[in-house]
Design an enzyme around this catalytic site. Structure first.
Site, PDB file in Angstrom:
ATOM      1  N   ARG A   1       0.850  -1.187   0.000  1.00 45.62           N
ATOM      2  CA  ARG A   1       0.000   0.000   0.000  1.00 45.62           C
ATOM      3  C   ARG A   1       0.889   1.241   0.000  1.00 45.62           C
ATOM      4  NH1 ARG A   1      -1.959  -3.621   4.004  1.00 45.62           N
ATOM      5  NH2 ARG A   1      -4.044  -4.451   3.559  1.00 45.62           N
TER       6      ARG A   1
ATOM      7  N   LYS B   1      -1.616  -2.530   8.074  1.00 44.93           N
ATOM      8  CA  LYS B   1      -2.717  -2.046   8.907  1.00 44.93           C
ATOM      9  C   LYS B   1      -2.662  -2.700  10.276  1.00 44.93           C
ATOM     10  CE  LYS B   1      -5.968  -0.930   5.223  1.00 44.93           C
ATOM     11  NZ  LYS B   1      -7.320  -1.155   4.688  1.00 44.93           N
TER      12      LYS B   1
ATOM     13  N   HIS C   1      -2.680   2.243  -5.666  1.00 45.71           N
ATOM     14  CA  HIS C   1      -3.493   1.057  -5.389  1.00 45.71           C
ATOM     15  C   HIS C   1      -3.733   0.262  -6.671  1.00 45.71           C
ATOM     16  CE1 HIS C   1      -5.401  -0.589  -1.795  1.00 45.71           C
ATOM     17  NE2 HIS C   1      -6.315  -1.102  -2.586  1.00 45.71           N
TER      18      HIS C   1
ATOM     19  N   ARG D   1      -1.018  -2.107  -7.064  1.00 45.64           N
ATOM     20  CA  ARG D   1      -1.264  -3.231  -6.148  1.00 45.64           C
ATOM     21  C   ARG D   1      -2.224  -4.230  -6.801  1.00 45.64           C
ATOM     22  NH1 ARG D   1      -1.332  -4.430  -0.545  1.00 45.64           N
ATOM     23  NH2 ARG D   1      -3.331  -5.036   0.352  1.00 45.64           N
TER      24      ARG D   1
ATOM     25  N   HIS E   1      -3.808  -9.000   3.416  1.00 50.44           N
ATOM     26  CA  HIS E   1      -5.251  -8.971   3.645  1.00 50.44           C
ATOM     27  C   HIS E   1      -5.607  -9.791   4.879  1.00 50.44           C
ATOM     28  CE1 HIS E   1      -6.295  -8.066  -0.850  1.00 50.44           C
ATOM     29  NE2 HIS E   1      -6.064  -6.970  -0.163  1.00 50.44           N
TER      30      HIS E   1
ATOM     31  N   TYR F   1      -9.580 -10.690  -7.024  1.00 52.09           N
ATOM     32  CA  TYR F   1      -8.613 -10.831  -8.113  1.00 52.09           C
ATOM     33  C   TYR F   1      -8.869 -12.072  -8.944  1.00 52.09           C
ATOM     34  CZ  TYR F   1      -6.436  -7.160  -5.471  1.00 52.09           C
ATOM     35  OH  TYR F   1      -6.220  -5.987  -4.797  1.00 52.09           O
TER      36      TYR F   1
END
Length: 330
Positions: free
Chosen positions: A181, A205, A276, A279, A302, A311
């Site tokens: 990210r 995150k 993004h 990504r 994730h 995806y």
């Protein structure tokens, strides 16, 4: 959906947090104090970014203002009808489904926390249904477009022969090679590059650390930046920041976005994507090359495999397009 899942699903929506006007009248302490406690909990214990916290604060202030308008001045008096009325008002105002889903996630997280922390006997949002967003496939680059992007950036850097060009090439290579990210890229330190193992140490995150594989072209570009570019821009305040701006401070995400958009404009036919988008491209190309979904999930960081599964839809769509174009009886 909890707050962290909502933040993951609504990553793009969070780039433009709440747009509802908040009444200037002060909110009752019985409503506002729990909100501030909740946001403090998210910041200290879950490590959510300032941007995500601002978005949730704006969304929840909008809810509290709505509750006051309905005569509710204490958290214990909130019921399911109040929450449904708020979502109905959002829909009537023409809010996008993704926005409504994010706001619904914020409500669920807030009231679940209020119940678990003993501020409420029951969670009034437990039966509140979140609007289902339209599932749109993310735009992405083809492998040829990604290759053209990086070759063009390298050509510009060689022509310019300055530190900024070396930095931009290194950032583009790292973004596409690793799928990190933009905030993760900006947070990298010089010590986070492990050349022996061929990985980057990334803090994602919730301050979760992961190791992300990085290819040789990206490592070569990083070494060129560290050897011939960064020393010309770095200042004492740079610290160990891997990527720095023209004044020597740690690179800002807005600068990275501008660089990516500018580079993509040089590629004929490429969609106008930000970091993004690189990504997305990296994940799509991994799956097209035979990588398994679980590995891609770990690389991207994730929390849920369901987030990574988008995806597979992208690659399925490309396979179907190729089939329809090439098969004589399609």
């Amino acid at each position: 959906m909890d707050v962290e899942a909502g933040a993951e699903v609504g990553a793009e929506a969070l780039s433009a947090p709440g747009d509802d006007p908040i009444a200037p009248d002060p909110l009752p302490a019985a409503l506002l104090d729990p909100l501030e406690d909740y946001l403090r909990e998210l910041r200290l214990r879950r490590g959510l970014s300032a941007h995500t916290l601002r978005a949730y604060r704006t969304d929840l202030l909008g809810l509290l203002d709505h509750l006051v308008g309905r005569g509710v001045v204490d958290l214990a008096d909130v019921d399911l009808r109040d929450l449904r009325a708020w979502l109905a008002a959002q829909q009537a105002a023409g809010r996008a489904r993704t926005t409504m889903q994010r706001r619904s996630a914020a409500v669920h997280g807030f009231f679940r926390w209020a119940e678990q922390s003993g501020r409420l006997v029951r969670d009034p949002s437990a039966a509140l249904r979140s609007p289902r967003p339209h599932r749109r496939l993310p735009a992405t680059l083809s492998q040829a477009e990604a290759d053209q992007l990086l070759r063009d950036a390298l050509a510009v850097a060689r022509e310019d022969d300055g530190p900024v060009g070396l930095r931009d090439v290194a950032m583009l290579e790292v973004l596409y090679a690793t799928g990190v990210r933009v905030a993760e890229l900006c947070g990298l330190g010089t010590g986070d590059v492990d050349r022996d193992r061929g990985v980057l140490r990334v803090f994602g995150k919730g301050a979760k650390e992961r190791s992300v594989p990085v290819g040789r072209p990206a490592l070569v570009a990083v070494d060129a930046w560290l050897g011939r570019g960064r020393p010309r821009l770095a200042v004492p305040a740079s610290g160990d920041a891997l990527f720095v701006g023209e004044r020597g401070g740690r690179i800002d995400p807005r600068v990275v976005r501008r660089i990516v958009h500018r580079a993509l404009r040089m590629v004929d036919g490429a969609p106008d994507l930000g970091p993004h988008g690189l990504r997305h491209a990296m994940a799509t190309h991994l799956l097209e090359g035979g990588a398994d979904l679980r590995s891609v999930q770990e690389i991207l960081g994730h929390a849920s495999l369901a987030t990574t599964q988008i995806y597979t839809h992208v690659t399925d769509e490309r396979l179907r397009s190729a089939y329809l174009q090439a098969h004589p009886r399609a």
